[in-house]
Design a protein around this motif. Sequence first.
Motif, PDB file in Angstrom:
ATOM      1  N   GLU A  40       0.824  -1.197   0.000  1.00  0.00           N
ATOM      2  CA  GLU A  40       0.000   0.000   0.000  1.00  0.00           C
ATOM      3  C   GLU A  40       0.860   1.250   0.000  1.00  0.00           C
ATOM      4  OE1 GLU A  40      -2.524  -0.335   3.325  1.00  0.00           O
ATOM      5  OE2 GLU A  40      -3.771  -1.946   2.485  1.00  0.00           O
ATOM      6  N   SER A  41       1.926   1.248   0.811  1.00  0.00           N
ATOM      7  CA  SER A  41       2.808   2.416   0.851  1.00  0.00           C
ATOM      8  C   SER A  41       3.516   2.609  -0.480  1.00  0.00           C
ATOM      9  CB  SER A  41       3.824   2.279   1.979  1.00  0.00           C
ATOM     10  OG  SER A  41       4.645   1.141   1.777  1.00  0.00           O
ATOM     11  N   SER A  42       3.938   1.521  -1.110  1.00  0.00           N
ATOM     12  CA  SER A  42       4.588   1.636  -2.410  1.00  0.00           C
ATOM     13  C   SER A  42       3.605   2.121  -3.473  1.00  0.00           C
ATOM     14  CB  SER A  42       5.195   0.296  -2.822  1.00  0.00           C
ATOM     15  OG  SER A  42       4.190  -0.689  -2.961  1.00  0.00           O
ATOM     16  N   ALA A  43       2.341   1.704  -3.370  1.00  0.00           N
ATOM     17  CA  ALA A  43       1.328   2.188  -4.305  1.00  0.00           C
ATOM     18  C   ALA A  43       1.107   3.683  -4.137  1.00  0.00           C
ATOM     19  CB  ALA A  43       0.019   1.433  -4.099  1.00  0.00           C
ATOM     20  N   ALA A  44       1.094   4.142  -2.881  1.00  0.00           N
ATOM     21  CA  ALA A  44       0.951   5.580  -2.630  1.00  0.00           C
ATOM     22  C   ALA A  44       2.160   6.341  -3.158  1.00  0.00           C
ATOM     23  CB  ALA A  44       0.779   5.836  -1.132  1.00  0.00           C
ATOM     24  N   ALA A  45       3.353   5.750  -3.004  1.00  0.00           N
ATOM     25  CA  ALA A  45       4.563   6.394  -3.513  1.00  0.00           C
ATOM     26  C   ALA A  45       4.536   6.478  -5.032  1.00  0.00           C
ATOM     27  CB  ALA A  45       5.801   5.635  -3.036  1.00  0.00           C
ATOM     28  N   ARG A  46       4.056   5.401  -5.678  1.00  0.00           N
ATOM     29  CA  ARG A  46       3.959   5.422  -7.137  1.00  0.00           C
ATOM     30  C   ARG A  46       2.951   6.465  -7.611  1.00  0.00           C
ATOM     31  NH1 ARG A  46       4.198  -0.287  -6.548  1.00  0.00           N
ATOM     32  NH2 ARG A  46       1.912  -0.385  -6.772  1.00  0.00           N
ATOM     33  N   LEU A  47       1.829   6.556  -6.888  1.00  0.00           N
ATOM     34  CA  LEU A  47       0.821   7.546  -7.248  1.00  0.00           C
ATOM     35  C   LEU A  47       1.362   8.960  -7.095  1.00  0.00           C
ATOM     36  CD1 LEU A  47      -2.115   8.089  -8.066  1.00  0.00           C
ATOM     37  CD2 LEU A  47      -2.716   8.067  -5.632  1.00  0.00           C
ATOM     38  N   SER A  48       2.108   9.196  -5.994  1.00  0.00           N
ATOM     39  CA  SER A  48       2.699  10.517  -5.770  1.00  0.00           C
ATOM     40  C   SER A  48       3.728  10.841  -6.846  1.00  0.00           C
ATOM     41  CB  SER A  48       3.344  10.562  -4.382  1.00  0.00           C
ATOM     42  OG  SER A  48       4.006  11.789  -4.170  1.00  0.00           O
ATOM     43  N   THR A  49       4.530   9.849  -7.227  1.00  0.00           N
ATOM     44  CA  THR A  49       5.527  10.068  -8.275  1.00  0.00           C
ATOM     45  C   THR A  49       4.870  10.366  -9.610  1.00  0.00           C
ATOM     46  OG1 THR A  49       7.042   8.562  -7.130  1.00  0.00           O
ATOM     47  CG2 THR A  49       7.506   9.050  -9.441  1.00  0.00           C
ATOM     48  N   THR A  50       3.800   9.641  -9.927  1.00  0.00           N
ATOM     49  CA  THR A  50       3.084   9.884 -11.181  1.00  0.00           C
ATOM     50  C   THR A  50       2.477  11.274 -11.216  1.00  0.00           C
ATOM     51  OG1 THR A  50       2.566   7.519 -11.337  1.00  0.00           O
ATOM     52  CG2 THR A  50       1.270   9.021 -12.698  1.00  0.00           C
ATOM     53  N   PHE A  51       1.879  11.681 -10.102  1.00  0.00           N
ATOM     54  CA  PHE A  51       1.288  13.022 -10.019  1.00  0.00           C
ATOM     55  C   PHE A  51       2.367  14.091 -10.159  1.00  0.00           C
ATOM     56  CE2 PHE A  51       0.117  16.725  -7.463  1.00  0.00           C
ATOM     57  CZ  PHE A  51      -1.032  17.122  -8.129  1.00  0.00           C
ATOM     58  N   GLY A  52       3.514  13.885  -9.502  1.00  0.00           N
ATOM     59  CA  GLY A  52       4.602  14.851  -9.600  1.00  0.00           C
ATOM     60  C   GLY A  52       5.124  14.988 -11.014  1.00  0.00           C
ATOM     61  N   ARG A  53       5.223  13.867 -11.727  1.00  0.00           N
ATOM     62  CA  ARG A  53       5.688  13.916 -13.116  1.00  0.00           C
ATOM     63  C   ARG A  53       4.694  14.632 -14.008  1.00  0.00           C
ATOM     64  NH1 ARG A  53       7.985   7.697 -13.814  1.00  0.00           N
ATOM     65  NH2 ARG A  53       9.870   7.966 -12.518  1.00  0.00           N
ATOM     66  N   LYS A  54       3.405  14.344 -13.805  1.00  0.00           N
ATOM     67  CA  LYS A  54       2.378  15.018 -14.600  1.00  0.00           C
ATOM     68  C   LYS A  54       2.395  16.524 -14.355  1.00  0.00           C
ATOM     69  CE  LYS A  54       0.143  11.723 -16.834  1.00  0.00           C
ATOM     70  NZ  LYS A  54      -0.039  11.738 -18.311  1.00  0.00           N
ATOM     71  N   LEU A  55       2.516  16.902 -13.070  1.00  0.00           N
ATOM     72  CA  LEU A  55       2.551  18.319 -12.731  1.00  0.00           C
ATOM     73  C   LEU A  55       3.764  18.997 -13.353  1.00  0.00           C
ATOM     74  CD1 LEU A  55       1.446  20.725 -11.138  1.00  0.00           C
ATOM     75  CD2 LEU A  55       2.762  19.920  -9.160  1.00  0.00           C
ATOM     76  N   GLN A  56       4.922  18.349 -13.265  1.00  0.00           N
ATOM     77  CA  GLN A  56       6.132  18.914 -13.842  1.00  0.00           C
ATOM     78  C   GLN A  56       6.016  19.034 -15.359  1.00  0.00           C
ATOM     79  OE1 GLN A  56       8.688  20.105 -11.951  1.00  0.00           O
ATOM     80  NE2 GLN A  56       9.390  20.970 -13.880  1.00  0.00           N
ATOM     81  N   TYR A  57       5.342  18.093 -15.978  1.00  0.00           N
ATOM     82  CA  TYR A  57       5.150  18.134 -17.436  1.00  0.00           C
ATOM     83  C   TYR A  57       4.346  19.369 -17.835  1.00  0.00           C
ATOM     84  CZ  TYR A  57       3.138  16.990 -21.988  1.00  0.00           C
ATOM     85  OH  TYR A  57       2.718  17.045 -23.296  1.00  0.00           O
ATOM     86  N   TYR A  58       3.244  19.619 -17.126  1.00  0.00           N
ATOM     87  CA  TYR A  58       2.414  20.769 -17.465  1.00  0.00           C
ATOM     88  C   TYR A  58       3.098  22.085 -17.095  1.00  0.00           C
ATOM     89  CZ  TYR A  58      -1.429  17.617 -18.523  1.00  0.00           C
ATOM     90  OH  TYR A  58      -2.216  16.647 -19.096  1.00  0.00           O
ATOM     91  N   LEU A  59       3.896  22.087 -16.031  1.00  0.00           N
ATOM     92  CA  LEU A  59       4.653  23.288 -15.686  1.00  0.00           C
ATOM     93  C   LEU A  59       5.676  23.611 -16.758  1.00  0.00           C
ATOM     94  CD1 LEU A  59       5.245  22.828 -11.850  1.00  0.00           C
ATOM     95  CD2 LEU A  59       3.695  24.426 -12.969  1.00  0.00           C
TER      96      LEU A  59
END
Length: 218
Positions: A40-59
């Motif tokens: 579960e913690s690794s899934a949350a980490a993956r979700l956070s990493t994916t969100f961070g990459r998406k945000l950085q892409y749009y920035l």
Amino acid sequence: RVLGGEARGAHRIAATRNPIGEPMYAEGDGLVGADESLGESSAAARLSTTFGRKLQYYLDKAAPHTAARWASATVLTLLYCLRVYYLNGWYIVTYGLGIYLLNLLIAFLSPQIDPEMEGPTLPNSREDEFRPFQRRLPEFKFWYSYVKAFLTAGLMTCFSMFDIPVFWPILLLYFITLFVLTMKRQIKHMIKYRYVPFSFGKARYKGKEEMPGAGRDK
């Protein structure tokens, strides 16, 4: 019988461990591994990493569009002001937002290396080597922090616990006084060390223009 009971007990103990020796826990009719929490913690980490990459892409996509970015920031500012005006509250949140934005503005107008502490780093005459103005807070980071501040303040207006009753004219008067004194000190600093934190008005050097007819055959 004793040996048989011990064997059955050992079999139960072995059955409560997974193949790598980690304990298993009963849940309903099955057994759940202790590494589920890690999953579960690794899934949350993956979700956070994916969100961070998406945000950085749009920035990164928005970085070149300076006018559009600040237009959206202006719209966000107007929406927040209208919300505070119609709700008639959350003035302490707005005051804190104003202080934070003032600090961002001062960092945006200040050079990256303070000449008062590090010595002169900007050209004082035409003979000096040209060095472009480097801000302590770049324009894009200024915009990003500006937008985050208004989004955070807008989110705080959704909770009544942040609506602390205050006499808002005193806060407004204090903020205006603080703004005037801070900007006065910043302008004196600009005049003393002769720098302008903007690109317009600076000298631009061009090569010699070719005279009409200079390329013709003699």
